[in-house]
Design a protein around this motif. Structure first.
Motif, PDB file in Angstrom:
ATOM      1  N   PRO A   1       0.745  -1.299  -0.066  1.00  0.00           N
ATOM      2  CA  PRO A   1       0.116  -0.023   0.076  1.00  0.00           C
ATOM      3  C   PRO A   1       0.756   1.180   0.086  1.00  0.00           C
ATOM      4  CG  PRO A   1      -0.074  -1.152   2.029  1.00  0.00           C
ATOM      5  CD  PRO A   1       0.678  -2.184   1.266  1.00  0.00           C
ATOM      6  N   ALA A   2       1.960   1.272   0.636  1.00  0.00           N
ATOM      7  CA  ALA A   2       2.900   2.327   0.479  1.00  0.00           C
ATOM      8  C   ALA A   2       3.520   2.619  -0.795  1.00  0.00           C
ATOM      9  CB  ALA A   2       4.021   2.106   1.419  1.00  0.00           C
ATOM     10  N   ALA A   3       3.920   1.576  -1.467  1.00  0.00           N
ATOM     11  CA  ALA A   3       4.345   1.980  -2.871  1.00  0.00           C
ATOM     12  C   ALA A   3       2.958   2.387  -3.783  1.00  0.00           C
ATOM     13  CB  ALA A   3       4.963   0.586  -3.377  1.00  0.00           C
ATOM     14  N   ALA A   4       1.912   2.109  -3.516  1.00  0.00           N
ATOM     15  CA  ALA A   4       0.727   2.092  -4.293  1.00  0.00           C
ATOM     16  C   ALA A   4       0.408   3.818  -4.108  1.00  0.00           C
ATOM     17  CB  ALA A   4      -0.422   1.456  -4.105  1.00  0.00           C
ATOM     18  N   GLY A   5       0.566   4.300  -2.936  1.00  0.00           N
ATOM     19  CA  GLY A   5       0.533   5.634  -2.645  1.00  0.00           C
ATOM     20  C   GLY A   5       1.467   6.485  -3.226  1.00  0.00           C
ATOM     21  N   ALA A   6       2.657   5.926  -3.181  1.00  0.00           N
ATOM     22  CA  ALA A   6       3.848   6.837  -3.538  1.00  0.00           C
ATOM     23  C   ALA A   6       3.643   6.935  -5.189  1.00  0.00           C
ATOM     24  CB  ALA A   6       5.203   6.371  -3.054  1.00  0.00           C
ATOM     25  N   LEU A   7       3.568   5.883  -5.946  1.00  0.00           N
ATOM     26  CA  LEU A   7       3.269   5.958  -7.272  1.00  0.00           C
ATOM     27  C   LEU A   7       2.208   6.929  -7.543  1.00  0.00           C
ATOM     28  CD1 LEU A   7       4.036   2.221  -7.979  1.00  0.00           C
ATOM     29  CD2 LEU A   7       5.695   3.952  -8.484  1.00  0.00           C
ATOM     30  N   SER A   8       0.970   6.639  -6.911  1.00  0.00           N
ATOM     31  CA  SER A   8      -0.031   7.737  -7.235  1.00  0.00           C
ATOM     32  C   SER A   8       0.416   9.023  -7.143  1.00  0.00           C
ATOM     33  CB  SER A   8      -1.165   7.422  -6.364  1.00  0.00           C
ATOM     34  OG  SER A   8      -1.574   5.762  -6.452  1.00  0.00           O
ATOM     35  N   VAL A   9       0.978   9.474  -6.102  1.00  0.00           N
ATOM     36  CA  VAL A   9       1.685  10.865  -5.801  1.00  0.00           C
ATOM     37  C   VAL A   9       2.593  11.060  -6.979  1.00  0.00           C
ATOM     38  CG1 VAL A   9       3.093  12.571  -4.748  1.00  0.00           C
ATOM     39  CG2 VAL A   9       1.424  10.810  -3.338  1.00  0.00           C
ATOM     40  N   ALA A  10       3.259  10.352  -7.548  1.00  0.00           N
ATOM     41  CA  ALA A  10       4.141  10.566  -8.614  1.00  0.00           C
ATOM     42  C   ALA A  10       3.346  10.889  -9.903  1.00  0.00           C
ATOM     43  CB  ALA A  10       5.229   9.672  -8.900  1.00  0.00           C
ATOM     44  N   GLU A  11       2.245   9.860  -9.937  1.00  0.00           N
ATOM     45  CA  GLU A  11       1.342  10.006 -11.137  1.00  0.00           C
ATOM     46  C   GLU A  11       0.744  11.415 -11.243  1.00  0.00           C
ATOM     47  OE1 GLU A  11      -2.680   8.042 -12.938  1.00  0.00           O
ATOM     48  OE2 GLU A  11      -1.628   6.844 -11.123  1.00  0.00           O
ATOM     49  N   ARG A  12       0.255  11.717  -9.995  1.00  0.00           N
ATOM     50  CA  ARG A  12      -0.583  13.257  -9.768  1.00  0.00           C
ATOM     51  C   ARG A  12       0.406  14.405 -10.237  1.00  0.00           C
ATOM     52  NH1 ARG A  12      -2.530  16.111  -4.393  1.00  0.00           N
ATOM     53  NH2 ARG A  12      -2.602  18.232  -5.244  1.00  0.00           N
ATOM     54  N   LEU A  13       1.642  14.163  -9.933  1.00  0.00           N
ATOM     55  CA  LEU A  13       2.489  15.475 -10.028  1.00  0.00           C
ATOM     56  C   LEU A  13       3.470  15.199 -11.191  1.00  0.00           C
ATOM     57  CD1 LEU A  13       4.437  15.414  -6.680  1.00  0.00           C
ATOM     58  CD2 LEU A  13       2.726  17.073  -7.422  1.00  0.00           C
ATOM     59  N   GLY A  14       2.989  14.118 -12.119  1.00  0.00           N
ATOM     60  CA  GLY A  14       3.546  13.936 -13.670  1.00  0.00           C
ATOM     61  C   GLY A  14       4.986  13.739 -13.322  1.00  0.00           C
ATOM     62  N   VAL A  15       5.561  13.049 -12.249  1.00  0.00           N
ATOM     63  CA  VAL A  15       6.999  12.808 -12.096  1.00  0.00           C
ATOM     64  C   VAL A  15       7.358  11.147 -12.481  1.00  0.00           C
ATOM     65  CG1 VAL A  15       8.808  12.363 -10.216  1.00  0.00           C
ATOM     66  CG2 VAL A  15       7.236  14.295 -10.253  1.00  0.00           C
ATOM     67  N   PRO A  16       8.383  10.919 -13.445  1.00  0.00           N
ATOM     68  CA  PRO A  16       8.614   9.915 -13.650  1.00  0.00           C
ATOM     69  C   PRO A  16       8.835   9.020 -12.396  1.00  0.00           C
ATOM     70  CG  PRO A  16      10.001  11.326 -15.149  1.00  0.00           C
ATOM     71  CD  PRO A  16       9.276  12.123 -13.955  1.00  0.00           C
ATOM     72  N   SER A  17       8.576   7.675 -12.211  1.00  0.00           N
ATOM     73  CA  SER A  17       8.636   6.791 -11.089  1.00  0.00           C
ATOM     74  C   SER A  17       9.122   5.508 -11.699  1.00  0.00           C
ATOM     75  CB  SER A  17       7.494   6.947 -10.460  1.00  0.00           C
ATOM     76  OG  SER A  17       6.428   6.300 -11.096  1.00  0.00           O
ATOM     77  N   VAL A  18       9.736   4.762 -10.676  1.00  0.00           N
ATOM     78  CA  VAL A  18       9.894   3.254 -10.804  1.00  0.00           C
ATOM     79  C   VAL A  18       9.737   2.723  -9.365  1.00  0.00           C
ATOM     80  CG1 VAL A  18      12.498   3.694  -9.912  1.00  0.00           C
ATOM     81  CG2 VAL A  18      12.027   1.729 -11.400  1.00  0.00           C
ATOM     82  N   SER A  19       9.099   1.222  -9.588  1.00  0.00           N
ATOM     83  CA  SER A  19       8.689   0.345  -8.759  1.00  0.00           C
ATOM     84  C   SER A  19       9.973  -0.402  -8.277  1.00  0.00           C
ATOM     85  CB  SER A  19       7.397   0.013  -9.010  1.00  0.00           C
ATOM     86  OG  SER A  19       7.088  -1.321  -8.055  1.00  0.00           O
ATOM     87  N   VAL A  20      10.263  -0.405  -6.977  1.00  0.00           N
ATOM     88  CA  VAL A  20      11.558  -1.512  -6.509  1.00  0.00           C
ATOM     89  C   VAL A  20      10.986  -2.333  -5.500  1.00  0.00           C
ATOM     90  CG1 VAL A  20      13.764  -1.598  -5.698  1.00  0.00           C
ATOM     91  CG2 VAL A  20      13.089   0.382  -7.368  1.00  0.00           C
ATOM     92  N   THR A  21      11.366  -3.448  -5.676  1.00  0.00           N
ATOM     93  CA  THR A  21      11.258  -4.419  -4.503  1.00  0.00           C
ATOM     94  C   THR A  21      12.809  -5.171  -4.183  1.00  0.00           C
ATOM     95  OG1 THR A  21       9.965  -6.628  -3.672  1.00  0.00           O
ATOM     96  CG2 THR A  21      10.787  -6.654  -6.234  1.00  0.00           C
ATOM     97  N   PHE A  22      12.597  -5.532  -2.775  1.00  0.00           N
ATOM     98  CA  PHE A  22      13.894  -6.110  -2.382  1.00  0.00           C
ATOM     99  C   PHE A  22      14.036  -7.630  -2.085  1.00  0.00           C
ATOM    100  CE2 PHE A  22      14.005  -1.802  -0.388  1.00  0.00           C
ATOM    101  CZ  PHE A  22      14.746  -1.352  -1.288  1.00  0.00           C
ATOM    102  N   GLN A  23      12.973  -8.335  -2.707  1.00  0.00           N
ATOM    103  CA  GLN A  23      12.899  -9.538  -2.822  1.00  0.00           C
ATOM    104  C   GLN A  23      11.670 -10.186  -3.967  1.00  0.00           C
ATOM    105  OE1 GLN A  23       9.692 -11.001  -1.860  1.00  0.00           O
ATOM    106  NE2 GLN A  23       8.887  -9.174  -1.053  1.00  0.00           N
ATOM    107  N   GLN A  24      11.943 -11.025  -4.575  1.00  0.00           N
ATOM    108  CA  GLN A  24      11.259 -11.473  -5.789  1.00  0.00           C
ATOM    109  C   GLN A  24       9.959 -12.063  -5.631  1.00  0.00           C
ATOM    110  OE1 GLN A  24      12.091 -15.301  -8.028  1.00  0.00           O
ATOM    111  NE2 GLN A  24      14.221 -14.670  -7.522  1.00  0.00           N
TER     112      GLN A  24
END
Length: 406
Positions: free
Chosen positions: A105-128
């Protein structure tokens, strides 16, 4: 050039961002890290000169509280998502890129903020294990076990997507609607995207290509730690044979007694370095064969111990493996059983049977790894673990900002 690194989780979620932040600053990038307001996170970031933008409630308070029920998860997720929108909008305004990681949920919120601001974003995980694949099953959420009769992995991944939508979808879309964004009908798909980054070492965590995802495996994000060990700890290490390190990081370890842990190590004729961690472990009664530590340089310490007993977090597993230290992994939750299995498969340690070690069970596990053969294997594997993950990630991020396809 400005980059925001966003996470919500334990120390294992924050430490990789510390490493990437330092690497990006070497390229002249201004970096902010958005993370929980815990004092140890702020202190760690301040130590490398990177500002912390506090997000949401204390991660330690949530972790050490009673385990969440299935009904608690949506409420906690709603708090985390709202916190992301509240803190990240001003922090990310005008930035050039946003890196989102941490709990779903934190990543979903952060990516949504980037979408709203028009900022390029990347999603990262520390395990597969959060990346859909026909080669492994998804992790089950508390209170939502998968039906035992279902073994087909594609079916399990479909169930996983449904569970994530039911747990986090409403909270995410309430905040997205308030921000003028369209609703998301597939939360996991939104977070993972088409080209997620996997910030793990390919020896420890080998990713098998799938047609569904174009995964970019950067290597683990680690920072060379130049901090000296405390003088008292150095004196303890110098005073005898290498001890066994025991520490469980951010895990509350409610069923573990420090006395039993120390007794297990003593039964093998070894001294012990015991990390307090979020479980606040400390033995009763002072003896000179046990040294208790708080915040400490694990890279330097693990190079001087006979073995490392830990919970199986991605960061601790990587650090112990790079140090060539034999390991006993006592997994508690989430991806930790996976890392315990990888340690066993690589022959650099063993997975403890169950999350609650006794003096007898831990002593037996130590007996299986305190051998020249395991030490030799751990040394050999250490030489294969890459150390350039942050350099790779920083270059990929700079290329993305510059409009290049890495």
């Amino acid at each position: 050039m400005r980059v925001v690194l966003s996470t919500y989780g334990s120390r294992g979620d924050v430490e990789p961002l510390v490493a990437l932040a330092v690497r990006l600053r070497e390229h002249g990038v201004e970096v902010r890290v958005c993370a929980p307001p815990d004092e140890d996170f702020a202190r760690r970031l301040a130590g490398v000169g990177v500002p912390l933008v506090p997000v949401g409630p204390s991660a330690r308070a949530l972790t050490t509280a009673a385990p969440p029920s299935a009904g608690d998860l949506p409420r906690r997720a709603a708090e985390v998502i709202a916190g992301q929108f509240e803190a990240l909008v001003p922090a990310a305004e005008g930035c050039d890129a946003l890196v989102a990681t941490g709990m779903m949920p934190a990543a979903a919120g952060a990516l949504s903020v980037a979408e709203r601001l028009g900022v390029p974003s990347v999603s990262v995980t520390f395990q597969q294990l959060t990346l859909p694949s026909p080669y492994h099953a998804p992790l089950a959420y508390p209170g939502r076990p998968f039906p035992p009769e279902v073994t087909d992995r594609r079916t399990l991944w479909d169930l996983d997507a449904r569970n994530i939508n039911e747990l986090f979808g409403e909270a995410l879309n309430v905040n997205r609607t308030a921000a003028g964004l369209p609703p998301v009908d597939d939360v996991r798909g939104y977070v993972v995207g088409e080209r997620p980054w996997l910030a793990t070492d390919p020896v420890l965590d080998p990713w098998r290509e799938t047609p569904e995802l174009d995964v970019v495996q950067t290597g683990a994000w680690t920072l060379p730690d130049e901090r000296p060990l405390p003088a008292e700890l150095t004196a303890f290490l110098d005073a005898g044979e290498p001890p066994v390190y025991v520490g469980f990081g951010s895990m509350p370890m409610r069923s573990v007694k420090a006395e039993a842990v120390v007794e297990a190590v003593r039964a093998r004729g070894r001294r012990v370095v015991l990390a307090r961690g979020w479980a606040d472990l400390a033995p009763i009664g002072g003896r000179d064969d046990c040294f208790v530590v708080g915040e400490v340089n694990h890279q330097a310490l693990f190079a001087r111990v006979a073995a490392v007993v830990h919970h199986g977090g991605a960061g601790t597993t990587t650090t112990a493996t790079r140090a060539g230290a034999p390991q006993v992994v006592v997994p508690q939750a989430a991806d930790q059983p996976y890392w315990a299995g990888r340690v066993a498969e690589l022959g650099v340690g063993v997975a403890h049977d169950g999350p609650a070690p006794t003096a007898e069970s831990l002593s037996a596990a130590l007996g299986a790894i305190l051998s020249p053969e395991t030490r030799a294997r751990a040394t050999a594997v250490a030489d294969t673990v890459r150390a350039d993950g942050t350099a790779v990630a920083a270059r990929l991020l700079l290329d993305m900002i510059g409009g290049k396809r890495p």
